[in-house]
Write a protein that holds these residues in place. Structure first.
Motif, PDB file in Angstrom:
ATOM      1  N   ARG A  60       0.825  -1.211   0.000  1.00 17.16           N
ATOM      2  CA  ARG A  60       0.000   0.000   0.000  1.00 17.16           C
ATOM      3  C   ARG A  60       0.858   1.259   0.000  1.00 17.16           C
ATOM      4  NH1 ARG A  60      -2.619   2.552   4.630  1.00 17.16           N
ATOM      5  NH2 ARG A  60      -1.844   0.750   5.827  1.00 17.16           N
ATOM      6  N   ILE A  61       0.505   2.202  -0.870  1.00 19.55           N
ATOM      7  CA  ILE A  61       1.171   3.502  -0.886  1.00 19.55           C
ATOM      8  C   ILE A  61       0.683   4.309   0.312  1.00 19.55           C
ATOM      9  CG2 ILE A  61       1.400   5.697  -2.107  1.00 19.55           C
ATOM     10  CD1 ILE A  61       1.214   4.206  -4.715  1.00 19.55           C
ATOM     11  N   VAL A  62       1.623   4.736   1.148  1.00 18.26           N
ATOM     12  CA  VAL A  62       1.296   5.554   2.314  1.00 18.26           C
ATOM     13  C   VAL A  62       2.147   6.812   2.246  1.00 18.26           C
ATOM     14  CG1 VAL A  62       1.234   5.690   4.823  1.00 18.26           C
ATOM     15  CG2 VAL A  62       0.784   3.504   3.684  1.00 18.26           C
ATOM     16  N   ASN A  63       1.522   7.941   1.994  1.00 22.20           N
ATOM     17  CA  ASN A  63       2.260   9.205   1.968  1.00 22.20           C
ATOM     18  C   ASN A  63       1.316  10.347   2.327  1.00 22.20           C
ATOM     19  OD1 ASN A  63       0.912   9.168  -0.641  1.00 22.20           O
ATOM     20  ND2 ASN A  63       2.216  10.909  -1.172  1.00 22.20           N
ATOM     21  N   THR A  64       1.889  11.453   2.693  1.00 19.64           N
ATOM     22  CA  THR A  64       1.113  12.591   3.175  1.00 19.64           C
ATOM     23  C   THR A  64       0.170  13.147   2.115  1.00 19.64           C
ATOM     24  OG1 THR A  64       2.909  13.193   4.687  1.00 19.64           O
ATOM     25  CG2 THR A  64       1.267  14.883   4.208  1.00 19.64           C
ATOM     26  N   ALA A  65       0.631  13.222   0.872  1.00 21.70           N
ATOM     27  CA  ALA A  65      -0.152  13.878  -0.175  1.00 21.70           C
ATOM     28  C   ALA A  65      -1.462  13.166  -0.479  1.00 21.70           C
ATOM     29  CB  ALA A  65       0.687  14.008  -1.444  1.00 21.70           C
ATOM     30  N   THR A  66      -1.483  11.832  -0.401  1.00 24.31           N
ATOM     31  CA  THR A  66      -2.667  11.092  -0.845  1.00 24.31           C
ATOM     32  C   THR A  66      -3.395  10.330   0.266  1.00 24.31           C
ATOM     33  OG1 THR A  66      -1.354   9.112  -1.388  1.00 24.31           O
ATOM     34  CG2 THR A  66      -1.663  10.764  -3.130  1.00 24.31           C
ATOM     35  N   LYS A  67      -2.888  10.362   1.498  1.00 24.28           N
ATOM     36  CA  LYS A  67      -3.472   9.506   2.528  1.00 24.28           C
ATOM     37  C   LYS A  67      -4.925   9.846   2.827  1.00 24.28           C
ATOM     38  CE  LYS A  67      -2.084  12.117   6.668  1.00 24.28           C
ATOM     39  NZ  LYS A  67      -1.360  12.023   7.965  1.00 24.28           N
ATOM     40  N   ASN A  68      -5.326  11.110   2.578  1.00 32.54           N
ATOM     41  CA  ASN A  68      -6.720  11.501   2.821  1.00 32.54           C
ATOM     42  C   ASN A  68      -7.490  11.685   1.517  1.00 32.54           C
ATOM     43  OD1 ASN A  68      -6.319  11.447   5.562  1.00 32.54           O
ATOM     44  ND2 ASN A  68      -5.892  13.635   5.733  1.00 32.54           N
ATOM     45  N   HIS A  69      -7.016  11.026   0.462  1.00 28.80           N
ATOM     46  CA  HIS A  69      -7.711  11.060  -0.827  1.00 28.80           C
ATOM     47  C   HIS A  69      -8.242   9.676  -1.182  1.00 28.80           C
ATOM     48  CE1 HIS A  69      -6.080  15.067  -1.603  1.00 28.80           C
ATOM     49  NE2 HIS A  69      -6.813  15.117  -2.702  1.00 28.80           N
ATOM     50  N   THR A  70      -9.429   9.669  -1.737  1.00 24.77           N
ATOM     51  CA  THR A  70      -9.968   8.450  -2.330  1.00 24.77           C
ATOM     52  C   THR A  70      -9.522   8.422  -3.789  1.00 24.77           C
ATOM     53  OG1 THR A  70     -11.912   8.434  -0.885  1.00 24.77           O
ATOM     54  CG2 THR A  70     -12.057   7.190  -2.938  1.00 24.77           C
ATOM     55  N   ILE A  71      -8.587   7.559  -4.121  1.00 22.53           N
ATOM     56  CA  ILE A  71      -8.083   7.489  -5.490  1.00 22.53           C
ATOM     57  C   ILE A  71      -9.132   6.806  -6.370  1.00 22.53           C
ATOM     58  CG2 ILE A  71      -6.246   6.646  -6.990  1.00 22.53           C
ATOM     59  CD1 ILE A  71      -5.439   8.888  -5.051  1.00 22.53           C
ATOM     60  N   GLN A  72      -9.433   7.446  -7.489  1.00 25.07           N
ATOM     61  CA  GLN A  72     -10.450   6.940  -8.414  1.00 25.07           C
ATOM     62  C   GLN A  72      -9.851   6.347  -9.683  1.00 25.07           C
ATOM     63  OE1 GLN A  72     -12.844   6.975  -6.159  1.00 25.07           O
ATOM     64  NE2 GLN A  72     -14.393   7.864  -7.485  1.00 25.07           N
ATOM     65  N   LEU A  73      -8.790   6.967 -10.189  1.00 24.46           N
ATOM     66  CA  LEU A  73      -8.155   6.526 -11.429  1.00 24.46           C
ATOM     67  C   LEU A  73      -6.653   6.418 -11.215  1.00 24.46           C
ATOM     68  CD1 LEU A  73      -9.912   8.853 -14.052  1.00 24.46           C
ATOM     69  CD2 LEU A  73     -10.498   6.486 -13.504  1.00 24.46           C
ATOM     70  N   ILE A  74      -6.020   5.529 -11.984  1.00 23.77           N
ATOM     71  CA  ILE A  74      -4.567   5.404 -11.902  1.00 23.77           C
ATOM     72  C   ILE A  74      -4.011   5.006 -13.258  1.00 23.77           C
ATOM     73  CG2 ILE A  74      -4.510   2.963 -11.222  1.00 23.77           C
ATOM     74  CD1 ILE A  74      -2.316   3.997  -9.112  1.00 23.77           C
ATOM     75  N   ALA A 123     -11.512   9.829   7.253  1.00 20.15           N
ATOM     76  CA  ALA A 123     -10.183   9.570   6.700  1.00 20.15           C
ATOM     77  C   ALA A 123      -9.338   8.746   7.672  1.00 20.15           C
ATOM     78  CB  ALA A 123      -9.488  10.888   6.378  1.00 20.15           C
ATOM     79  N   GLU A 124      -9.384   9.081   8.955  1.00 16.72           N
ATOM     80  CA  GLU A 124      -8.604   8.353   9.951  1.00 16.72           C
ATOM     81  C   GLU A 124      -9.103   6.928  10.119  1.00 16.72           C
ATOM     82  OE1 GLU A 124      -5.840   9.067  11.533  1.00 16.72           O
ATOM     83  OE2 GLU A 124      -5.706  10.983  10.450  1.00 16.72           O
ATOM     84  N   ASP A 125     -10.425   6.744  10.066  1.00 17.90           N
ATOM     85  CA  ASP A 125     -10.996   5.392  10.178  1.00 17.90           C
ATOM     86  C   ASP A 125     -10.539   4.511   9.016  1.00 17.90           C
ATOM     87  OD1 ASP A 125     -12.283   6.080  12.495  1.00 17.90           O
ATOM     88  OD2 ASP A 125     -14.253   6.392  11.554  1.00 17.90           O
ATOM     89  N   ARG A 126     -10.456   5.099   7.847  1.00 20.09           N
ATOM     90  CA  ARG A 126     -10.020   4.341   6.676  1.00 20.09           C
ATOM     91  C   ARG A 126      -8.557   3.926   6.828  1.00 20.09           C
ATOM     92  NH1 ARG A 126      -8.914   6.080   0.550  1.00 20.09           N
ATOM     93  NH2 ARG A 126      -7.596   7.552   1.679  1.00 20.09           N
TER      94      ARG A 126
END
Length: 500
Positions: free
Chosen positions: A453-467, A487-490
Motif C-alpha cells: 500500500r502507498i502511504v504518503n502525506t499527499a494522498t493519505k486523505n484522498h480516495t483514489i479513483q483513477l490510476i 479519513a482516519e478510520d479508513r
C-alpha cells in the motif's frame, strides 16, 4: 495451465481460415444492418486532484522545468492541474499515461499534454521553448541533475492544439489514449483523432501509409466511424466499433495487429483494418500483446508471448523464447474468470474480475506480477539455474497480510514493469520494478515483490479513483476526504489489513 493441442489446431486451421474469410466478407458487406453490441465508452466527469511520481527526466511528470522534478519518489500533487491553474470550477476528469508522455482531459473538455515531444505526441508546438542549462556557478544544492533544467514547454502541461471545437453542443472527448509515440482521443460521436507516429524495430514506421511520416497535430482517422473504445500498445492501436468489430493499425512485427504483415505491404499497417474478430465488447493491450472479450465472455489473446503474458503455453506446458500467437486465440483459463478490466505492460498482464479480485501472470524478473516467491504456482517457468522467470498461469493476488480479508479492487494499471491496484474505497497497492520510483513507495533497495500500500502525506486523505502507469512514471487522480474522522478510520482499517 492452458495448453495448445497441436494436432487439433493443425487439423482445423485450414477450415477455420476459410470460415473466417467467408465470415469477414459477409460481416463487412452487411455491416450497416448489424445490431449494435457495444455502447461508446462513457466519458468520465468526476473532478480529480492529480498526483504524479517516478522518474521524469523526459518531462514525464509535468511538474515544470526545475531539475528537482526529475525524480519524485512518492505521489505529489501536480500544481499545474489544479482548479487554481485550470480555471474556476474546472478540474481534471480523465488521463492517460504513455511511454514518456501523458494526456489529461479537464471538465471543460479541454485536453492537456506534457512529456517528451520528439515524436509529436503532445499535439502542440514546443520548439520555441527556452532551454535553461545549469549555471556553472550553481552549487549542488541548486540542482539535482548535471544536465540542468527541463524543456519548459514539454515539462509544463499545455493545451493540445487544433482539436475540434467542443463548445455549443459539439462532440465531446470520452476517452484518451497514449502509447510510446502516439496520442489519440475518442469522441462521443464515434470519431477518432490521432497524432504522433508509430515506430518499429528498424526505427520510424510512420503515421499514415506513405503519405504522413510524423503528424504533429490532431488528425481525424477517416477510416474509422462509430468507434466505441480504443486501446493502445507500445506502437499500435486497437479500435472497437459499436457493431463489435475490431480494427488494428501500427506496428505489427510481433503480430499485435492480429494478422501477418508482409514486408512489401508494411505501410498498409498504418491504416486501420479489421482482422476477423466480431461480437467483441471490450479490448485491452500491452506493449506487444492484446486481448479482446466477446459478448459471451470469451477472452481472446494474440501477439508476443515469450513470458506467457497471453496466459498460453504449448502442449507440454512450456514457453518458447520469442513465442508469438499469430492470430486471436481463445484463452479458456481467462474466459472462466468473468473479467471486467485488463491492463498489461511490456511482458505481464493484470485482470480484474466482477468480484473485485485481481489475477496476474507473465514475467517475474522485476516482480511486476506481484506474486511473492513463496506463493509462486507449480506452473512457474524457471531457467536452467532454477531461477523463476515467468508465470504463464493467471494467479489470484493477495492484498494485505491475510487472505480473504475483504479487500476488493475497483481498477488496475500496468506500466512497463510496475503495477497498481486501487481498492474500492480508494487506497492504492503497488508492486514491481522500483529503481525509477514508479511504484510510488519511496527509495527502495530492491523491487517490490508483493502488493504494498502507498502511504504518503499527499494522498493519505484522498480516495483514489483513477490510476495510470507509464514507462518509468505513474499518475493518479483522487477526491479529498473532507471528514477527518472518516479519513482516519479508513487509515486504521488498512493498517489492520496490512498487519501494521
Amino acid at each position: 495451465m492452458v495448453a495448445l493441442d497441436r494436432k487439433r489446431k493443425a487439423a482445423t486451421a485450414n477450415g477455420l481460415a476459410k470460415r473466417q474469410k467467408s465470415t469477414s466478407s459477409r460481416v463487412l458487406h452487411s455491416k450497416n444492418k448489424l445490431p449494435d453490441v457495444v455502447e461508446i465508452v462513457a466519458g468520465k466527469t468526476e473532478p480529480l486532484d492529480i498526483f504524479v511520481w517516478g522518474t521524469g527526466s523526459m518531462c514525464e511528470l509535468g511538474l515544470g522545468p526545475s531539475a528537482k522534478t526529475k525524480e519524485v519518489k512518492r505521489p505529489r500533487l501536480n500544481p499545474f492541474l489544479t482548479e487554481e491553474k485550470l480555471g474556476k470550477g474546472i478540474k481534471i476528469v480523465d488521463f492517460a499515461a504513455g511511454g514518456m508522455h501523458s494526456l489529461a482531459l479537464d471538465s471543460a473538455n479541454r485536453l492537456w499534454s506534457w512529456g517528451g515531444n520528439d515524436s509529436g505526441v503532445l499535439g502542440r508546438d514546443t520548439s520555441k521553448a527556452k532551454e535553461v542549462l545549469k549555471s556553472m556557478d550553481a552549487g549542488d544544492e541548486d540542482s539535482d541533475d548535471e544536465d540542468g533544467d527541463l524543456n519548459e514547454a514539454e515539462s509544463t502541461p499545455g493545451l493540445v492544439e487544433n482539436l475540434p471545437n467542443t463548445e455549443d453542443g459539439g462532440a465531446k472527448i470520452v476517452q484518451v489514449v497514449a502509447t510510446d509515440n502516439l496520442s489519440a482521443v475518442l469522441y462521443d460521436n464515434g470519431e477518432v483523432y490521432a497524432w504522433g507516429c508509430f515506430r518499429c524495430n528498424e526505427g520510424l514506421l510512420g503515421f499514415l501509409r506513405q503519405e504522413i511520416s510524423l503528424q504533429k497535430t490532431p488528425y481525424k482517422v477517416k477510416e474509422l466511424s462509430n468507434i466505441a473504445q480504443l486501446a493502445g500498445g507500445k506502437d499500435h492501436l486497437l479500435a472497437l466499433d459499436k457493431k463489435g468489430i475490431l480494427y488494428a493499425w501500427g506496428n505489427g512485427q510481433q503480430f499485435q495487429l492480429g494478422r501477418r504483415v508482409l514486408e512489401r505491404h508494411r505501410y498498409r499497417t498504418l491504416e486501420p483494418q479489421q482482422f476477423g474478430l466480431y461480437n467483441i465488447k471490450y479490448i485491452a493491450s500491452g506493449d506487444f500483446h492484446c486481448f479482446a472479450i466477446d459478448v459471451e465472455g470469451k477472452v481472446f489473446a494474440w501477439g508476443l508471448n515469450q513470458f506467457g503474458q497471453c496466459a498460453l503455453t504449448d502442449i507440454n506446458g512450456e514457453l518458447e523464447d520469442g513465442s508469438l500467437i499469430t492470430k486471436p486465440t481463445e484463452i479458456p483459463a481467462l474466459s472462466e474468470l468473468s473479467i471486467t478490466e485488463i491492463s498489461a505492460g511490456e511482458h505481464h498482464t493484470l485482470a480484474l474480475t466482477s468480484e473485485g479480485d485481481v489475477y496476474s501472470w507473465g514475467r517475474y524478473d522485476m516482480k511486476e506480477i506481484g506474486i511473492p516467491k513463496e506463493n509462486l504456482p507449480p506452473s512457474t517457468f524457471k531457467d536452467a539455474h532454477g531461477v523463476a522467470r515467468s508465470v504463464p498461469t493467471p494467479t489470484k493476488l493477495q492484498f494485505g497480510a491475510k487472505a480473504d480479508n475483504g479487500v476488493k479492487i475497483k481498477t488496475i494499471a500496468a506500466g512497463s514493469h510496475h503495477s497498481f491496484a486501487v481498492t474500492d474505497d480508494g487506497f492504492v497497492y503497488a508492486w514491481g520494478f522500483a529503481d525509477t520510483y514508479a511504484p510510488g513507495l519511496g527509495p527502495l533497495d530492491e523491487d517490490v515483490e508483493k502488493p504494498t500500500r502507498i502511504v504518503n502525506t499527499a494522498t493519505k486523505n484522498h480516495t483514489i479513483q483513477l490510476i495510470g502507469a507509464g514507462g518509468q512514471f505513474s499518475i493518479s487522480g483522487g477526491i479529498k476526504i473532507e471528514d477527518e474522522d472518516v479519513a482516519e478510520d479508513r487509515i486504521d482499517k488498512y493498517d489492520d489489513i496490512d498487519g501494521q
